[in-house]
Design an enzyme around this catalytic site. Structure first.
Site, mmCIF file in Angstrom:
data_model
loop_
_atom_site.group_PDB
_atom_site.id
_atom_site.type_symbol
_atom_site.label_atom_id
_atom_site.label_comp_id
_atom_site.label_asym_id
_atom_site.label_seq_id
_atom_site.Cartn_x
_atom_site.Cartn_y
_atom_site.Cartn_z
ATOM 1 N N SER A 142 0.835 -1.202 0.000
ATOM 2 C CA SER A 142 0.000 0.000 0.000
ATOM 3 C C SER A 142 0.872 1.255 0.000
ATOM 4 C CB SER A 142 -0.945 -0.037 1.204
ATOM 5 O OG SER A 142 -1.955 0.934 1.084
ATOM 6 N N LYS A 194 -22.758 17.012 6.704
ATOM 7 C CA LYS A 194 -21.748 17.241 7.735
ATOM 8 C C LYS A 194 -21.468 15.977 8.558
ATOM 9 C CE LYS A 194 -18.813 19.564 10.080
ATOM 10 N NZ LYS A 194 -17.521 19.897 9.447
#
Length: 272
Positions: A142, A194
């Site tokens: 990764s 949000k």
């Protein structure tokens, strides 16, 4: 008897101090690696005796831009990003350093830190012309593999596990558990998105699309870095397989063009 009592008092004081430090969660100690010159860096000769030098630059553990903690959070050291930046800055000013070996042993980390380290190493190479070799340790996956893409040559050791090309945003949703407990989400937000990825309620389809777009954008950047770095060496017919997040052995990685060679650490130093 007189020699024994001071020792006993000293031991009691030490134990009391340890208890105080353990209970005082706000006390931290910044421990430098060296007390002379640059407080965070020192040079150690591993082998050889010539005037020219090769910089051995380790990239280990979780890749982050945040300081690393040890001793139950009492000791803080520079982040991986900061350590690499400071080392490369000194290496750029040292004419005796003729090459850099990145020794990567990391399962990955944050996208931002991995990309910043990749950019920093690439800029160092372009500015100095000094070759950079990536030596992959036990795990270079990764973000660890992302960083390796800044090197001119990528060399795995025979037991390396690499790959894991992809991006993940980890999230856990506990809405079902809250339902069983008779609880509900009562969050107040300034905007409809949000509380994106809130674990307190099931995600809406429009929210999932937003997250998918972000992950895809970061993933495409990762794939673009791999394509740019590996060039013609990469098996582009297998690109979809290579970039689906799976890991590879050293031999499979070499066959697919993810690494250039397989060698042990001492052979990498000799090559450099």
């Amino acid at each position: 008897m007189s020699a024994y009592r001071p020792r006993r008092r000293l031991l009691a004081f030490t134990l009391a101090l340890a208890v105080v430090l353990a209970l005082a969660g706000c006390i931290t100690v910044n421990a430098p690696l060296s007390s002379a010159g640059d407080p965070g860096l020192h040079e150690t000769t591993i082998s050889g005796g010539g005037a020219d030098k090769i910089l051995w630059l380790p990239v280990t553990g979780f890749i982050s831009s945040h300081p690393q903690s040890s001793a139950f959070g009492l000791v803080h050291n520079d982040s991986v990003l900061t350590q690499i930046e400071r080392s490369l800055d000194k290496a750029a000013d040292d004419d005796a350093i003729k090459a850099v070996i990145l020794r990567i042993d990391s399962p990955g980390g944050t996208v931002a830190a991995s990309d910043e380290i990749y950019h920093r190493i690439t800029a160092f190479h372009q500015a100095t012309g000094k070759p950079v070799i990536a030596s992959l340790g036990g795990v270079a996956a990764s973000g660890g593999y992302y960083i390796a893409m800044a090197a001119d040559e990528v060399i795995a050791q025979p037991t390396t596990i690499t790959g894991s090309i992809g991006v993940i945003i980890v999230n856990v949703n506990a809405a079902g558990l809250l339902d069983k407990l008779g609880l509900r989400d009562a969050s107040v937000t300034s905007g409809v998105h949000k509380d994106l990825l809130s674990p307190l309620r099931p995600p809406r389809p429009d929210e999932q699309a937003i997250v998918d777009d972000v992950v895809d954008a970061l993933f495409q950047r990762f794939v673009g870095v791999v394509r740019t770095s590996r060039g013609a060496r990469l098996d582009r017919d297998q690109l979809a397989t290579i970039t689906d997040g799976r890991i590879f052995s050293a031999t499979a990685a070499q066959r697919l063009g993810l690494v250039d060679a397989i060698a042990h650490r001492d052979e990498v130093v000799t090559r450099a």
